[in-house]
Write a protein that holds these residues in place. Structure first.
Motif, mmCIF file in Angstrom:
data_model
loop_
_atom_site.group_PDB
_atom_site.id
_atom_site.type_symbol
_atom_site.label_atom_id
_atom_site.label_comp_id
_atom_site.label_asym_id
_atom_site.label_seq_id
_atom_site.Cartn_x
_atom_site.Cartn_y
_atom_site.Cartn_z
ATOM 1 N N ASP A 189 0.835 -1.042 -0.053
ATOM 2 C CA ASP A 189 0.163 -0.001 -0.022
ATOM 3 C C ASP A 189 0.800 1.280 0.026
ATOM 4 O O ASP A 189 0.498 2.135 -0.528
ATOM 5 C CB ASP A 189 -0.942 -0.139 1.104
ATOM 6 C CG ASP A 189 -1.883 -0.846 1.139
ATOM 7 O OD1 ASP A 189 -2.134 -1.655 -0.091
ATOM 8 O OD2 ASP A 189 -2.745 -1.069 2.223
ATOM 9 N N VAL A 190 1.830 1.042 0.730
ATOM 10 C CA VAL A 190 2.924 2.420 0.889
ATOM 11 C C VAL A 190 4.374 1.856 1.033
ATOM 12 O O VAL A 190 4.665 0.949 1.693
ATOM 13 C CB VAL A 190 2.247 3.064 2.275
ATOM 14 C CG1 VAL A 190 3.384 4.371 2.203
ATOM 15 C CG2 VAL A 190 0.928 3.630 2.272
ATOM 16 N N ILE A 191 5.169 2.722 0.611
ATOM 17 C CA ILE A 191 6.610 2.501 0.503
ATOM 18 C C ILE A 191 7.150 3.453 1.486
ATOM 19 O O ILE A 191 6.863 4.691 0.812
ATOM 20 C CB ILE A 191 7.431 2.536 -0.771
ATOM 21 C CG1 ILE A 191 6.893 1.234 -1.559
ATOM 22 C CG2 ILE A 191 8.882 2.395 -0.592
ATOM 23 C CD1 ILE A 191 7.459 1.158 -2.867
ATOM 24 N N PHE A 192 7.700 3.358 2.442
ATOM 25 C CA PHE A 192 8.281 4.518 3.368
ATOM 26 C C PHE A 192 9.747 4.416 3.345
ATOM 27 O O PHE A 192 10.340 3.277 3.357
ATOM 28 C CB PHE A 192 8.088 4.127 4.854
ATOM 29 C CG PHE A 192 6.432 4.535 5.451
ATOM 30 C CD1 PHE A 192 5.946 5.715 5.537
ATOM 31 C CD2 PHE A 192 5.747 3.437 5.349
ATOM 32 C CE1 PHE A 192 4.691 6.035 5.738
ATOM 33 C CE2 PHE A 192 4.309 3.467 5.602
ATOM 34 C CZ PHE A 192 3.814 4.840 5.974
ATOM 35 N N ALA A 193 10.419 5.503 2.917
ATOM 36 C CA ALA A 193 11.695 5.559 2.589
ATOM 37 C C ALA A 193 12.476 6.758 3.525
ATOM 38 O O ALA A 193 11.917 7.742 3.619
ATOM 39 C CB ALA A 193 11.806 6.197 1.083
ATOM 40 N N ASP A 194 13.352 6.171 4.181
ATOM 41 C CA ASP A 194 14.051 7.144 5.335
ATOM 42 C C ASP A 194 15.565 7.527 4.814
ATOM 43 O O ASP A 194 16.349 6.526 4.772
ATOM 44 C CB ASP A 194 14.187 6.215 6.632
ATOM 45 C CG ASP A 194 14.623 7.081 7.658
ATOM 46 O OD1 ASP A 194 14.680 8.237 7.289
ATOM 47 O OD2 ASP A 194 14.635 6.590 8.836
#
Length: 281
Positions: A189-194
């Motif tokens: 659903d979502v890609i979180f990139a830090d």
């Protein structure tokens, strides 16, 4: 295990929602929503208010960058939005599912099956091959390991011929491409990139950002990226600026120069706090 569903946002959000970052009246659904999210650490005089009432609504299929001075709450925001940390108050929704109050087992299941992560340090397992690293989210989620799917995402990131290699045999840029492929493999659903480009040179960083941009434009992914780099943020559809635990400013489709100027103003304390509706340029 069945996840509890939250209420989806209606297509017409009304005038109040216009003041929240990333809200579109034409949006059919939201990928990420935070409602009055607060996160504090410590007690008494030593209390730190990392997030102080964050409201956010991000449509599906968009690329959002989050920036802010050191200590502004960027990391805490990402951790709360991704279910890696629990807010002290408020509600978080991912893909219409309210994750606030979920058990650790439920959160773990959600992260493995519906979210993708890309970190600055790559976080690849050195003992596994490239293909095995890409398939790890499926393996951990108890799903069938789809080798054709792994081959497809490795081809998308330009590593079709590296499936049998170990991470130590690859360059830093290639390892981050593997991390992007791993994030994409389960169609989250979502890609979180830090800070996904923090450890990369300029040219390699552009390649990785191009992959994230392509995931949004061609695959319909949703990307939320925390970064300190205006050049990286310029790849996003919008940039949201955090200050003192609150969203203070926003810029739509800004150039690196304009983003850097907004950051300078924010750091100097001249950016308009709570001016989200009028900040788009």
């Amino acid at each position: 295990m069945r996840l509890r569903k939250g209420k989806r946002q209606k297509a017409d959000h009304g005038p109040e929602a216009d003041h929240r970052p990333g809200v579109s009246a034409a949006t059919s659904g939201l990928a990420v929503e935070l409602r009055d999210v607060r996160r504090r650490y410590g007690r008494g005089a030593g209390t730190v208010h990392a997030l102080s009432g964050v409201d956010l609504a991000l449509p599906r299929g968009t690329f959002t960058a989050v920036m802010g001075p050191s200590g502004s709450g960027k990391s805490t925001f990402l951790q709360c939005a991704a279910g890696l940390d629990r807010p002290t108050a408020g509600s978080v929704f991912l893909g219409g599912t309210e994750i606030t109050g979920m058990s650790e087992d439920e959160l773990t299941e959600l992260r493995r099956s519906r979210l993708g992560f890309v970190f600055q340090a790559f976080n690849l397992l050195p003992s596994l091959t490239v293909e095995q690293n890409v398939l790890l989210p499926m393996r951990l989620a108890g799903q069938r390991q789809d080798h054709r799917r792994a081959a497809a995402v490795l081809a998308q990131v330009g590593l079709a011929d590296k499936a049998g290699r170990r991470p130590g045999e690859l360059s830093g840029g290639q390892q981050q491409r593997v991390a992007v492929a791993r994030a994409l493999v389960a169609s989250p659903d979502v890609i979180f990139a830090d800070e996904p480009t923090g450890a990369l040179d300029t040219g390699t960083a552009a390649e990785v950002l191009g992959l994230l941009r392509n995931a949004v434009d061609r695959l319909g992914a949703t990307v939320v990226m925390v970064t300190h780099d205006p050049v990286a943020a310029a790849w996003a559809d919008r940039v949201l600026f955090l200050a003192d635990g609150r969203f203070a400013d926003r810029l739509e489709r800004g150039s690196a120069q304009r983003i850097a100027a907004r950051m300078t103003a924010l750091t100097a304390g001249t950016a308009p706090v709570d001016a989200m509706a009028g900040a788009a340029a």
